[in-house]
Every structure is written in C-alpha cells, then in structure tokens.
Scaffold this active site. Structure first.
Site, short mmCIF file in Angstrom:
data_model
loop_
_atom_site.label_atom_id
_atom_site.label_comp_id
_atom_site.label_asym_id
_atom_site.label_seq_id
_atom_site.Cartn_x
_atom_site.Cartn_y
_atom_site.Cartn_z
N TRP A 1 -0.97 -2.43 8.45
CA TRP A 1 -1.39 -2.19 7.07
C TRP A 1 -1.14 -0.72 6.79
CZ3 TRP A 1 -2.24 -6.59 4.68
CH2 TRP A 1 -2.63 -7.70 5.44
N THR A 2 -0.72 -0.40 5.57
CA THR A 2 -0.18 0.94 5.37
C THR A 2 -1.01 1.81 4.42
OG1 THR A 2 1.29 0.05 3.66
CG2 THR A 2 2.18 0.22 5.91
N GLU A 3 -2.31 1.58 4.33
CA GLU A 3 -3.12 2.42 3.45
C GLU A 3 -2.90 3.91 3.76
OE1 GLU A 3 -4.30 -0.26 5.01
OE2 GLU A 3 -5.62 -1.41 3.68
N HIS B 1 -6.88 -9.97 -3.56
CA HIS B 1 -5.89 -8.90 -3.30
C HIS B 1 -4.78 -8.92 -4.34
CE1 HIS B 1 -7.08 -6.98 0.51
NE2 HIS B 1 -7.66 -8.13 0.79
N ARG C 1 0.84 -1.21 0.00
CA ARG C 1 0.00 0.00 0.00
C ARG C 1 0.87 1.26 0.00
NH1 ARG C 1 -3.36 -3.69 2.44
NH2 ARG C 1 -5.05 -4.17 0.98
N ASP D 1 0.00 -6.98 -3.03
CA ASP D 1 -1.42 -6.68 -2.82
C ASP D 1 -1.90 -5.88 -4.03
OD1 ASP D 1 -3.98 -6.01 -1.53
OD2 ASP D 1 -2.98 -6.66 0.30
N TRP E 1 -7.40 -13.21 12.06
CA TRP E 1 -7.45 -11.74 12.10
C TRP E 1 -8.87 -11.21 12.27
CZ3 TRP E 1 -9.58 -8.18 8.50
CH2 TRP E 1 -10.13 -8.74 7.35
N ASP F 1 -6.96 -14.04 2.05
CA ASP F 1 -8.02 -13.24 2.70
C ASP F 1 -8.89 -12.52 1.67
OD1 ASP F 1 -5.68 -11.77 2.07
OD2 ASP F 1 -6.41 -10.08 3.25
N GLU F 2 -10.10 -12.22 2.08
CA GLU F 2 -11.01 -11.30 1.39
C GLU F 2 -11.05 -11.52 -0.13
OE1 GLU F 2 -11.02 -7.42 4.23
OE2 GLU F 2 -9.24 -7.63 3.01
#
Ligand code: ACM
Length: 784
Positions: free
Chosen positions: A492-494, A287, A178, A207, A417, A350-351
């Site tokens: 997480w680095t958004e 992702h 990110r 990602d 998580w 994930d997701e």
C-alpha cells in the site's frame, strides 16, 4: 576488451582445480531456493563464441532465448548466436534451452551447468523462463548492473538444479491509487517480480485517493477521479498522509495520473512475456471516494464529493440501494474484463463504511425487499450481484476477507488480510483463498526499529515473520489446505511516493515472501536465506536500487537507569557480531565488540553496526542519549498526567526513558490539554536550555504544543521567565513523527524550573479531532 579477458580467465580456470578461485566466481546464492541444488566442480565461461541452442518448438522456445540474449546484451554487451536446430543439443561451449515432453509441472525446470556449458530443460516456456531467472542469479553479482560490463567475464559455477514451485499463486500487489506509478515503473515492478519467480501482479487501481484506469463509457472516472489536490511531501521524517486538508471548492487538483486502455494492454502483454498474470482490483463498494467524486449519482447522498487528498474516508461508498449503481458496475467491470484477460478480477470489498447506508431510504428499502438482516447483509447482497456480473464473463471474483460478512458469494475467492481467520474460514467452507495476512505480508508496515527506519510505515512486519509465515495453517485438513492457492506481498502506498521508497519497502521482504511461496517447506532455511540475501543486496547495489538492511541493522535499545542510560544492542538476524563506538567515529571491526549491556554516564552518541564472518552486513545505526541535569529531579505537576498514559508516574519526565516513534511506547507521558509543572533540583543547578520531545500523532488528537515557556526560580517559590518558543505552524501541522522543541536562555543558577506548554485548543476545523483540546505526549524534559 572482452576478447583480451577470455584467455586470461581460461588460464585461471584451468589452474582452478587446485588454485584459489577466480575473483568473480561467487558462492551459489539463489532466491527462491530451488527444490534441489547440487554444486559441482569448475566453471563455465560464456563468451561471444558461446552458442545459444534451442531445442523443441521454436515458436515456444525462441522468445525465451531472446529474453536471455537481451539480458546478456544489457549487462555484458554481447549476444549469443541462436542455433535453432537439434545441433544445439550436442554443442560444447553452449547454453541449451530444451523444451522437453516433461509435464511434471507447468513451472518446473532443470538446470545443469558444467565446464562445457549449460542446459536448461522444461516442459514449458514458463519453466525455461524460470530456468533463465535462476541462471541470472548464477552470474557474477556485478553483472546485475545494466551498465554493460564487457570486461567482466560471465563465469557460471557448476550446478545441478531441479526446481518447481510449492504454490501456484505467488503475488505482489501494488497500490497505484495512493501514489501513482507510471507505466515504466510498473514494468520495472514486473521485472523484479519475474526475477523472484512471482507470477501474479495484483494491481490496486481504484481507491479513495485516485481512479487510475481509463473507462471509455465513464470518462469522468479519469478526468475527475484521477486527480487530487497535491499535499505530497518527499520528507521521510514527516508522515503527513493521515492529516491532509480535504479538497475545497476552487482548489486545483493537480496530482495524479492514469493508464489508458492501450497502456493497460501494453503492460498486460509485458507481464505475459514474463509469465505474470495481472489481476486488476477495482475496490468497491467502499474505498470509493474518487469514484463517487466522478459519478456522485452512484452514492447514497449524491455528493458533491472530492477525490481524497490522503487519510481515511468514511462517506466513500457506492449505494447498493440504487439500480444505477449496478449498471455502473456492470459497464465498468465489462471494460475492465475486456482489458485484462486473466481468469480473476478483484473487486475489493474491504473496510466498507456503512453509515450512509443506514441513513439512506433506498438502502433500507433494499434491505427490507430482499429480506436482508442488516447492512452486512446488504454488503453481501452487493458482492453477490457483482460476482454474477464477473461470473457471467467466465471469470472468478476475488474479494478481501470482509466479503465473508453477511455471507460469502457462492464462487468467491477470498484474500485474507486481517490475519488468517478469514482465509481459514473460507478454505473450510470450500472457497479458494490467497493468504496475505498483514503481519507477514504487508510491505507498507515498518520493518525495523521505530527510530532507525525511515518514517514510512506503522505497525510492524519483520523479515523473519515474512519468511517463516506458515501459508497453510496447521488447523486446516489436507483437503481444506488445497484451497490455499498461495501467498502475496502487498504494498500500500500511502507513504510511498517514489520508486526508491517502493523498493526500500519491498526489498528484502518480498524475497522472503517469494521464497515462502516457491520453496518446499522442508527446503526453507532462515539462516541460509539471510546469507543468500547478501548476494541479492550486491545485485541490488549493482542496479542502484534502494533496499532495507533493517534485519541486519543494530537495534539500539535503551532504558533510563536513574543517573545513567542502560544500552542493549541486538539485531533481528541472529548470530551477527556487533561493533560500536561512543566517540562519534564510524564503527568498524576494530571498534568495541558488543558483549553485554552497558550504561552511559554522560551524553553520548552511539554508532553501531553488524558483521558476519568479518564482513559488514548492517548499515550504521546512530542514536544520541542525553544524560542531563534534571535526571532524577523532583517533578511537581500542576496539571495532571493521564492515568492511561502515565509512563510510570511522577518521575517519568526526568528518568531518561526516551520514547520511540510509536504511540504505544510506555515511555510517553500524556497530558490532556495544557501542561504546567515544576522541576525541583536537589541542589542549585546552572541551566541554559530545556528540550521537550513530543509525539505528533494527530489522528488520535496528539499534537505538538503551540508554545513552550520556561521559568526559573532561585528559591523554588518565585519564578521568572527565562525563555519561550512558539511554534504555531508546527503545532497545527498534522502527521506522525517526533519533534523536539528547544528553549534556550542565558545561563542561570536555579533551584527549580517551571515548564508551561500550551496545547492546541480547540483543534481547528478540518483537522483530526477538531473542536477538542489536543493531548501532549512527552517523554523527557532534558535540561542542559
Ligand atoms: C486492506 O488492507 N484494506 C485490504
């Protein structure tokens, strides 16, 4: 300089048995708290005459001794002579590093310091290394600075420490997709991890917003996948990640970066020297927008795709219907496993959005051919095949807890998580787990008051939650509990675009996680931890690192009370003394001491801070509360407010209940589409300005108004326009923050004001909720 100092210090130390302490001998404050710690009398002073003795296999101990010497050199400007024989064992004025035959635990060590010297013993180099990390925290806090301070004596208090970790997995995850953090920053991460005795660096390398590792067989992964159009902002008040325009044909992708395979090997070696194993994560099958932008042939539709500029993406998955996808996975993971020697590989999982799988004939054929139930089964099929690739190389596969969906791969380790449920279910099923539930372990979440924190996080993970999180759930049996390998903090680095933000979100919560992972449950002590943190803060100050004092900062809680605003002050850490001012001056211990809630009868700026035992421990919190002319007036709505978000009804916009930067705050009143309402005063009132604070939360269709118009009426019937503010650009900007729009006009006496606010309608293409009318969230119409 140093030589002049030493005799003086000795004089002070000799007098010390009865006299006050020398100034720079500090209370013992170690994080993570050792298993057993006894403090003694007196001090040891390290000088250039001190010997560094190493006992035991030189090839094992010498590198650790050199590490210590490098540190001393960096902070104090001198190194110690290393004595490599058994003589080191006997010498006075020495630091002895002794490799013993003790095999009580790979990471355990003993440290004893007295007026004669220091002895660190362990059965392993790793234990000795951890002894040195503890030793560093026994040094004066100012010596944490890398500006050599030769004039500060290196005074070590007498202690006896026996120490060993509770869990074998004590991790930190950094998302470099990110936002990209270069090689030198990653080394700094490994340095702070080592100081906290963390031993697993989980490196989130791929990602939607960037692929960050060179893969020689697939060069486009970095040529294309490592770069995106640059919509970064450094403004901490505007969080634009979730509202960035997507890349279009012809746009230049200029933001990004990646690590070469040599970089990776260098970092893995650097970590190894610090006894940290590196766990790479290549997130799949979801992702993966950056991956399929580079190699669209492994997607269902074939693209084209662009590397995501920010936000959340849906059509971003590998295609498990095609064999070429598995060929890609095998080749890519093959190169990854060549670079990363540790036993574990993280494959994400994930997701994963499955919409494209539903619409894709090859995916549907795979479901039919393999007798799978649905797309969850297809995900499970994918993960199981990936596990085979990983296991074939003798490695273990880790996945996020979504890999439970459709059936867990036979040997998978699960990283829990989405709360603890996935971890608990996996441990019960006999799988190893690593606990990282977001409420306790997600360092990207907000750690304080919505309006007093930088606008970097959403939701919350507070320091005390991180500290007190019970890593092994009571619901597990002792046998099942053994599958819990440990705990990990995830960043997480958004919203984390630079080093200062990285450290602000990591410190001090990572200390809490480190102590939770290391220290025996019965030795944990929240109060003591918050006290010991003060020494860590001094060390961070000396290093010039940014960190959060949020748990010590004063929360200014407020509620409208008709003609006044009721104020309550508190801190997350209990038992602090709160002092505040109401006149704009800086608060000190001589200011008002907070005892109980109070009411503000006029517009006031509150400044508050906290003290413990007379020492300031919080930053200054500051908020201004308007007590204004429309408070308590009647509001007549010509456009209805939403019943779902009414803020308590008709009076909500004039009740001085100011809302926080949080869409869940009950003080927000929502109007779908345009706003028109009248504020009717009890008596004719002189007015000259109206302020409307609105929430921008564009991901859910809440935009700022395009225009705010104010009309006045002397009789309450006929209105004349007083002023207007237009903000087309601001209202079409996506993001997540609070914005006040002011409309000023010539002073005039009125019976009523009419306010019209125009929504964004339709929300433009490429924006969240495009095509529909926006909602306007307001908390108050402040009239001066
Ligand atoms: C995750 O936070 N999506 C693992």
């Amino acid at each position: 300089m140093l030589k002049k100092w030493i005799p003086l210090v000795y004089v002070v130390l000799l007098a010390c048995q009865t006299a006050p302490k020398v100034e720079n001998v500090e209370e013992v404050s170690i994080i993570p708290q050792p298993s057993s710690l006894k403090t003694g009398e007196g001090y040891f002073v390290i000088d250039e005459g001190t010997k560094l003795g190493i006992v035991g296999n030189e090839s094992v101990v010498l590198p650790v001794a050199k590490h210590l010497n490098q540190y001393l050199q960096a902070v104090s400007g001198f190194e110690l002579d290393i004595a490599t024989s058994d003589k080191g064992k006997e010498a006075n004025n020495s630091i002895v590093l002794e490799l013993t035959g003790d095999n009580s635990g790979e990471e355990s060590y003993q440290l004893e310091s007295s007026t004669n010297g220091i002895r660190i013993q362990s059965g392993t180099a790793q234990g000795l290394f951890y002894g040195i990390q503890t030793f560093k925290q026994l040094m004066p806090t100012k010596l944490s600075s890398f500006n050599q301070q030769a004039d500060l004596p290196v005074v070590i208090p007498s202690v006896e420490i026996e120490d060993q970790p509770r869990f074998g997995w004590r991790g930190y995850m950094l998302d470099v997709s990110r936002h990209f953090f270069g090689k030198e920053d990653v080394k700094r991460v490994l340095d702070f991890m080592a100081e906290m005795k963390l031993n697993r660096f989980h490196w989130h390398l791929a990602d939607d917003q960037g692929w960050r590792v060179e893969i020689k067989g697939y060069p486009k992964l970095t040529e294309v996948g490592a770069w995106r159009v640059d919509y970064n902002t450094t403004d901490e008040t505007v969080s634009n990640w979730w509202g960035r325009p997507v890349q279009k044909p012809g746009d230049k992708a200029t933001y990004g970066g990646f690590y070469t395979q040599d970089d990776i090997r260098e970092i893995v070696a650097y970590a190894k020297e610090r006894f940290i194993e590196v766990v790479p994560e290549i997130d799949m099958p979801g992702h993966a927008q950056a991956t399929i932008a580079a190699y669209p042939e492994i997607s269902c539709t074939g693209g084209p795709f662009y590397v995501a500029t920010g936000g959340v993406y849906k059509d971003n998955t590998y295609c498990p219907g095609k064999e070429v996808t598995f060929e890609f996975v095998e080749n890519v993971l093959g190169e990854v496993m060549d670079m990363f020697p540790f036993d574990y590989i993280h494959i994400g999982g994930d997701e994963c959005n499955k919409l494209s799988w539903q619409a894709h004939d090859q995916c549907q054929k795979r479901i039919a051919d393999e007798g799978l139930e649905d797309e969850h089964g297809l995900q499970s099929y994918f993960i199981k095949r990936v596990e085979k690739i990983v296991n074939a190389r003798g490695k273990n596969m880790i996945g996020w807890d979504e890999i439970l969906e459709g059936g867990l791969a036979p040997n998978a380790t699960v990283m829990s998580w989405r709360g603890e449920t996935g971890g608990i279910a996996s441990a019960r099923a006999g799988h190893d787990v690593i606990m990282t539930p977001s409420k306790y372990c997600y360092l990207d979440l907000k750690q304080g008051h919505d309006d007093l924190e930088p606008n970097l996080g959403y939701s919350y993970s507070f320091l005390k939650d991180a500290y007190e999180y019970k890593i092994v759930s009571d619901s597990l049996t002792a046998e099942e509990g053994k599958h819990v390998l440990g705990v990990q903090g995830n960043l997480w680095t958004e919203s984390i675009s630079d080093w200062g933000k990285l450290t602000y979100m990591s410190f001090p919560r990572l200390y809490a996680i480190a102590e939770n992972g290391w220290t025996l449950e019965q030795s944990k002590d929240w109060e003591g931890f918050t006290h010991r943190l003060q020494a860590q803060f001094k060390r961070l100050d000396a290093k010039g690192e940014r960190y959060a004092t949020s748990a010590f900062n004063v929360w200014i809680e407020h509620e409208g009370g008709g003609k006044s605003v009721d104020i309550t002050l508190r801190t997350e850490v209990e038992g602090l003394d709160i002092y505040y001012t109401l006149d704009g001056t800086e608060p000190s211990i001589n200011s008002n001491k907070y005892e109980k809630s109070f009411a503000l009868g006029k517009t006031t700026t509150i400044k508050a801070t906290s003290f413990r035992r007379g020492k300031q421990v919080g930053n200054v919190s500051e908020m201004t509360f308007p007590v204004h002319k429309a408070a308590g007036a009647k509001v007549v709505y010509h456009t209805a407010y939403s019943s779902r978000k009414s803020a308590g009804g008709e009076q909500a916009l004039v009740d001085m209940n100011y809302a926080k930067l949080n869409s869940g705050d009950a003080a927000w009143q929502a109007i779908d589409g345009d706003v028109e309402l009248d504020i009717v005063f009890e008596n004719t009132t002189e007015v000259e300005k109206l302020e409307l604070t609105a929430l921008r939360m564009t991901i859910s269709g809440t935009y700022l108004p395009e225009t705010v118009e104010v009309y006045g009426s002397e009789d309450g019937q006929a209105f004349k326009k007083l002023g207007e503010t237009t903000q087309l650009e601001a209202s079409h900007t996506q993001g997540r923050n609070k914005v006040t729009t002011a409309v000023s006009f010539d002073k005039v006496a009125v019976k009523a004001l009419k306010v019209k606010a125009k929504s964004v309608n339709p929300i433009p293409e490429g924006h969240h909720r495009a095509g529909s009318a926006s909602r306007i969230f307001m908390d108050e119409l402040v009239v001066y």
